[in-house]
Design an enzyme around this catalytic site. Structure first.
Site, mmCIF file in Angstrom:
data_model
loop_
_atom_site.group_PDB
_atom_site.id
_atom_site.type_symbol
_atom_site.label_atom_id
_atom_site.label_comp_id
_atom_site.label_asym_id
_atom_site.label_seq_id
_atom_site.Cartn_x
_atom_site.Cartn_y
_atom_site.Cartn_z
ATOM 1 N N GLU A 153 0.809 -1.218 0.000
ATOM 2 C CA GLU A 153 0.000 0.000 0.000
ATOM 3 C C GLU A 153 0.847 1.276 0.000
ATOM 4 O OE1 GLU A 153 -3.113 0.464 -0.489
ATOM 5 O OE2 GLU A 153 -3.520 -1.676 -0.603
ATOM 6 N N THR A 154 1.770 1.394 0.932
ATOM 7 C CA THR A 154 2.454 2.697 1.106
ATOM 8 C C THR A 154 3.945 2.571 1.398
ATOM 9 O OG1 THR A 154 1.917 2.746 3.481
ATOM 10 C CG2 THR A 154 0.350 3.812 1.972
#
Length: 370
Positions: A153-154
């Site tokens: 995701e990040t």
């Protein structure tokens, strides 16, 4: 031309990480990308005043609904949307590529299972070992899976997005680009905008203070507002939930999300197939693209499919499975069998590529920890 009608440019605070697929954290919650695009800009094109004083019929109708249904102050909403801006950058990024490329599992995988993410995952795991151990015990979700999701995701909080969430969601709720699915997508983002405002009211959060992806996903695990309200948890027990600044809250929230979507503790995610032509042919015939188990293992093995796994076929015969197909241009399509836990990963994001990348990144980080 007035300030409220001309398009302006606003600096972005950093790289915007796209989280755009309608899994909404899996077909409901996290609007996370079926194939994430990573986009870097120096500035964002915006149009101030577009939603001011009923100038946009969709925004005006939304305000009426929030007043009638949820008891918001009309004056407050008028003030907020008077300050919200239309983002041409968001509208452009939400569009599919003009000339879509062919899906490539190998190219997709190489973006996530690579040294930068693996090394960052090792550091994240070492820093939060106790929290990951607690989440695994409480939710039944392996630490490796939680680490895999946050890494995809990040990159462990490195790329959380730099768009004001109010602007992104307003743009996509009221001015979604002209596409065949415009009505359904607009409705989806109106629901997210509603939950965002409700969450801000419930948590006393300034509606202008929250930054996220251009699709409105928030924080280290990139939760959409619906998921934020339903699944986020105060895992560091400091009295409030902060998915942007608290890795502990992020870990607990991911674990809780997966548990509540049916994660089966101690069970596999995928099974490998034997690579003989017969097994591959049966897998190809059974691959229907559905993310949930539609067959039993017995149905496939009786047709001649063989596994490259040391499993008890008699005990597992009635286990529900789905065929995971992983195409790469100019190469043989790869196949695996997904179990219930693979399906649960697609609740975070419906993409087969995404779910398997999460699992394999987590496994790669775990191996690097040894």
């Amino acid at each position: 031309m007035t300030e409220h009608t001309r398009t302006l440019r606003r600096p972005l605070l950093g790289a915007a990480l796209c989280s755009v697929a309608l899994g909404l954290c899996g077909a409901t919650p996290s609007l996370l990308a079926a194939g994430k695009r990573r986009v870097s800009f120096q500035e964002e094109e915006i149009d101030p005043g577009r939603y001011r004083n009923g100038s946009n019929p969709q925004a005006a109708a939304f305000i009426d609904e929030m007043v009638a249904k949820h008891g918001f102050s009309r004056a407050t909403l008028n003030d907020w949307f008077g300050q919200a801006v239309y983002s041409a950058t968001v509208a452009r990024l939400i569009m599919p590529p003009a000339t879509p490329g062919r899906k490539s599992w190998r190219a997709y995988r190489s973006r996530f299972i690579e040294p930068i993410r693996i090394n960052a995952g090792v550091r994240f795991w070492e820093q939060h070992r106790d929290t990951l151990r607690r989440a695994e015990a409480e939710f039944g979700v392996p630490a490796s899976v939680i680490v895999g999701i946050i890494g995809v995701e990040t990159i462990y909080g490195r790329d959380m997005g730099s768009f004001r969430v109010l602007d992104s969601l307003s743009t996509l709720a009221f001015d979604y680009p002209d596409t065949p699915n415009r009505a359904s997508r607009s409705a989806l983002f109106r629901a997210q905008l509603q939950d965002y405002l409700l969450w801000c009211r419930e948590t006393r959060t300034d509606v202008f203070s929250v930054l996220g992806s251009y699709a409105g996903a928030i924080g280290i695990p990139q939760f959409m507002p619906t998921s934020l309200r339903e699944y986020a948890t105060d895992y560091d027990r400091d009295g409030h939930i902060d998915l942007r600044n608290s890795p502990v809250d992020a870990i607990g929230s991911v674990g809780r999300f997966l548990q509540l979507h049916g994660w089966e503790a101690g069970r596999p995610v995928v099974w490998r197939l034997a690579q003989d032509e017969g097994s591959r042919g049966i897998a190809a015939a059974a691959a229907d693209g559905e993310p949930w188990p539609t067959r039993t293992l017995n149905q496939l093995t009786r047709a001649g499919l063989r596994l490259d796994e040391p499993i008890d076929a008699a005990r597992e015969g009635e286990t529900g499975v789905l065929v995971v197909d992983l195409p790469t241009p100019d190469a043989p399509t790869e196949y695996m069998l997904g179990l219930r836990n693979f399906y649960v990963l697609t609740r975070y994001n419906r993409s087969f590529f995404y779910a398997l990348a999460v699992y394999q990144l987590g496994e790669a980080v775990k191996a690097a920890m040894m």
